[in-house]
Design a protein around this motif. Sequence first.
Motif, PDB file in Angstrom:
ATOM      1  N   GLY A  44       0.740  -1.110  -0.060  1.00  0.00           N
ATOM      2  CA  GLY A  44       0.117   0.458   0.293  1.00  0.00           C
ATOM      3  C   GLY A  44       1.163   1.244   0.066  1.00  0.00           C
ATOM      4  N   ALA A  45       1.673   0.739   0.424  1.00  0.00           N
ATOM      5  CA  ALA A  45       3.112   1.860   0.170  1.00  0.00           C
ATOM      6  C   ALA A  45       3.299   3.162  -0.685  1.00  0.00           C
ATOM      7  N   MET A  46       3.303   1.455  -1.397  1.00  0.00           N
ATOM      8  CA  MET A  46       3.542   2.153  -2.910  1.00  0.00           C
ATOM      9  C   MET A  46       2.615   2.698  -4.335  1.00  0.00           C
ATOM     10  N   LYS A  47       1.334   2.542  -3.535  1.00  0.00           N
ATOM     11  CA  LYS A  47       0.412   2.478  -4.544  1.00  0.00           C
ATOM     12  C   LYS A  47       0.703   4.914  -4.135  1.00  0.00           C
ATOM     13  N   THR A  48      -0.144   5.397  -5.265  1.00  0.00           N
ATOM     14  CA  THR A  48      -0.605   6.534  -4.944  1.00  0.00           C
ATOM     15  C   THR A  48      -2.161   6.709  -4.375  1.00  0.00           C
ATOM     16  N   ALA A  49      -2.808   7.799  -3.839  1.00  0.00           N
ATOM     17  CA  ALA A  49      -3.161   7.405  -2.370  1.00  0.00           C
ATOM     18  C   ALA A  49      -4.869   7.709  -3.360  1.00  0.00           C
ATOM     19  N   PRO A  50      -5.023   8.348  -4.572  1.00  0.00           N
ATOM     20  CA  PRO A  50      -5.949   7.897  -4.958  1.00  0.00           C
ATOM     21  C   PRO A  50      -6.463   5.722  -5.557  1.00  0.00           C
ATOM     22  N   GLU A  51      -5.345   5.447  -5.458  1.00  0.00           N
ATOM     23  CA  GLU A  51      -5.668   4.310  -5.623  1.00  0.00           C
ATOM     24  C   GLU A  51      -5.802   3.700  -4.467  1.00  0.00           C
ATOM     25  N   LEU A  52      -5.026   3.953  -3.379  1.00  0.00           N
ATOM     26  CA  LEU A  52      -5.727   2.970  -2.247  1.00  0.00           C
ATOM     27  C   LEU A  52      -7.021   3.146  -1.963  1.00  0.00           C
ATOM     28  N   ALA A  53      -7.574   4.775  -1.955  1.00  0.00           N
ATOM     29  CA  ALA A  53      -8.712   4.657  -2.344  1.00  0.00           C
ATOM     30  C   ALA A  53      -9.563   4.253  -3.110  1.00  0.00           C
ATOM     31  N   ARG A  54      -9.570   3.642  -3.707  1.00  0.00           N
ATOM     32  CA  ARG A  54     -10.310   2.823  -4.644  1.00  0.00           C
ATOM     33  C   ARG A  54     -11.143   1.652  -4.562  1.00  0.00           C
ATOM     34  N   ALA A 243       4.185  10.272  17.100  1.00  0.00           N
ATOM     35  CA  ALA A 243       4.339  11.447  15.896  1.00  0.00           C
ATOM     36  C   ALA A 243       3.884  10.808  15.083  1.00  0.00           C
ATOM     37  N   LEU A 244       3.814   9.210  14.649  1.00  0.00           N
ATOM     38  CA  LEU A 244       3.622   8.604  13.207  1.00  0.00           C
ATOM     39  C   LEU A 244       1.526   9.518  13.370  1.00  0.00           C
ATOM     40  N   GLN A 245       1.491   8.615  14.686  1.00  0.00           N
ATOM     41  CA  GLN A 245       0.416   9.642  15.056  1.00  0.00           C
ATOM     42  C   GLN A 245      -0.146  11.089  15.418  1.00  0.00           C
ATOM     43  N   ARG A 246       0.365  11.835  15.039  1.00  0.00           N
ATOM     44  CA  ARG A 246       0.001  13.012  15.327  1.00  0.00           C
ATOM     45  C   ARG A 246       0.753  13.535  13.511  1.00  0.00           C
ATOM     46  N   PHE A 247       1.257  13.041  13.195  1.00  0.00           N
ATOM     47  CA  PHE A 247       1.326  13.327  11.542  1.00  0.00           C
ATOM     48  C   PHE A 247       0.472  12.521  10.699  1.00  0.00           C
ATOM     49  N   ALA A 248      -0.887  12.074  10.872  1.00  0.00           N
ATOM     50  CA  ALA A 248      -1.550  11.278  10.560  1.00  0.00           C
ATOM     51  C   ALA A 248      -2.435  11.931   9.946  1.00  0.00           C
ATOM     52  N   PRO A 249      -3.167  13.186   9.897  1.00  0.00           N
ATOM     53  CA  PRO A 249      -4.436  13.774   9.919  1.00  0.00           C
ATOM     54  C   PRO A 249      -4.433  14.479   8.488  1.00  0.00           C
ATOM     55  N   ASP A 250      -2.803  14.821   8.656  1.00  0.00           N
ATOM     56  CA  ASP A 250      -1.957  16.043   7.672  1.00  0.00           C
ATOM     57  C   ASP A 250      -1.266  14.896   6.354  1.00  0.00           C
ATOM     58  N   THR A 251      -1.250  13.920   6.589  1.00  0.00           N
ATOM     59  CA  THR A 251      -0.296  13.258   5.395  1.00  0.00           C
ATOM     60  C   THR A 251      -0.679  11.802   4.459  1.00  0.00           C
ATOM     61  N   PRO A 252      -0.778  12.256   3.752  1.00  0.00           N
ATOM     62  CA  PRO A 252      -1.323  11.874   2.088  1.00  0.00           C
ATOM     63  C   PRO A 252      -0.931  10.148   2.821  1.00  0.00           C
ATOM     64  N   ILE A 253      -2.033   9.220   2.602  1.00  0.00           N
ATOM     65  CA  ILE A 253      -2.563   8.041   3.245  1.00  0.00           C
ATOM     66  C   ILE A 253      -0.714   6.959   2.946  1.00  0.00           C
ATOM     67  N   ASN A 254      -0.553   7.237   1.709  1.00  0.00           N
ATOM     68  CA  ASN A 254       0.096   6.399   1.437  1.00  0.00           C
ATOM     69  C   ASN A 254       1.634   6.336   1.945  1.00  0.00           C
ATOM     70  N   LEU A 255       2.710   7.885   2.151  1.00  0.00           N
ATOM     71  CA  LEU A 255       3.151   8.398   2.855  1.00  0.00           C
ATOM     72  C   LEU A 255       3.175   7.536   4.347  1.00  0.00           C
ATOM     73  N   LEU A 256       1.565   7.574   5.030  1.00  0.00           N
ATOM     74  CA  LEU A 256       1.944   6.871   6.360  1.00  0.00           C
ATOM     75  C   LEU A 256       2.044   6.051   6.716  1.00  0.00           C
ATOM     76  N   LEU A 257       1.926   5.067   5.247  1.00  0.00           N
ATOM     77  CA  LEU A 257       1.750   3.538   5.789  1.00  0.00           C
ATOM     78  C   LEU A 257       3.017   3.766   5.358  1.00  0.00           C
ATOM     79  N   ALA A 258       3.726   3.949   4.986  1.00  0.00           N
ATOM     80  CA  ALA A 258       5.302   4.104   4.496  1.00  0.00           C
ATOM     81  C   ALA A 258       5.568   4.172   5.816  1.00  0.00           C
ATOM     82  N   GLY A 259       5.591   5.017   6.263  1.00  0.00           N
ATOM     83  CA  GLY A 259       6.528   5.329   7.415  1.00  0.00           C
ATOM     84  C   GLY A 259       6.285   4.504   8.631  1.00  0.00           C
ATOM     85  N   LEU A 260       5.132   3.380   8.591  1.00  0.00           N
ATOM     86  CA  LEU A 260       4.262   2.514   9.468  1.00  0.00           C
ATOM     87  C   LEU A 260       5.512   1.421   9.725  1.00  0.00           C
ATOM     88  N   VAL A 261       5.920   1.434   8.341  1.00  0.00           N
ATOM     89  CA  VAL A 261       6.155   0.390   7.573  1.00  0.00           C
ATOM     90  C   VAL A 261       8.115   0.654   8.075  1.00  0.00           C
TER      91      VAL A 261
END
Length: 289
Positions: A44-54, A243-261
């Motif tokens: 999921g971290a390798m996808k774009t945000a629109p693809e993740l929401a598909r 920190a990841l939880q704090r960034f979650a609201p303002d971070t694209p979902i794919n970047l957030l998943l990358a941070g979690l990985v």
Amino acid sequence: MRTLVSESQLKSPRGRAVYWTVFTVVAVAFTVAFVFPLLWMVLGAMKTAPELARVPPTLLPHSANVGAYVEAWDFMSLAHFFVNTVIVVLGAWLFQLAVDVPAAYALSKLKPKLGNVVLGMMLATLMLPASALLVPTYLTITDVPLLGVNLVNSPLAIWLPGAANAFNIYLLKRFFDQIPGELIEASTLDGAGPVRTMWRVVLPLSRPVLGVVSILSVVTAWKDFIWPLLVFSDPQAQTLSVALQRFAPDTPINLLLAGLVLASVPTVVVFLIFQRNILAGLTAGSVKG
């Protein structure tokens, strides 16, 4: 020994076929259940945000973007929070060893009065849910008894409350109980005191269980979220999970998943490398030879 399936049934062609079929199905089901969420997060971290929401979702990305990991590292300044987390984890590990090892040694070999009562009271704390201890522990670290200091935004707020771990003490004590008393007596006859005996005799024999306690301490401190969230109100002092939880609201979902990985990689690597040591250390001392 009587079992659910007799040995003669297992040796028959039909018995072997049923056994391996059930074993394979169960193993594959459990593997998928545990691995799929991790695999979905990595892909999921390798996808774009629109693809993740598909809808319906896709498993494999249409165009893998490995650079999302680098972008997430820079976007959320993960290097700074990795350093914070490493400091917290190393301190928690050292404090736990410094407190738990002598406590377990004293309960096992020094046989203090009311030692069983003390051990029972410590084990009773394992019956309490962690959430029930949050408020009293937080009130304690905001005004440390006798010292009157506030440890909020200090790593000591993590290190001190977690130093005395009842499970680790019990695990260490069970291992120390299996060390022959003759070795302790021989060391005493040679003029060694309790501290020297523990350092020169007991600890060298306890490497398996010390390794297990160390791994459990490191992994637990690394992935802890609720307690660091309470005690680190300063954003610059926060650990990676907070920190990841704090960034979650303002971070694209794919970047957030990358941070979690990226945040999960150290604990996964530690477990894969030391899984044999964990199992061996947990069972060491449980059966007398």
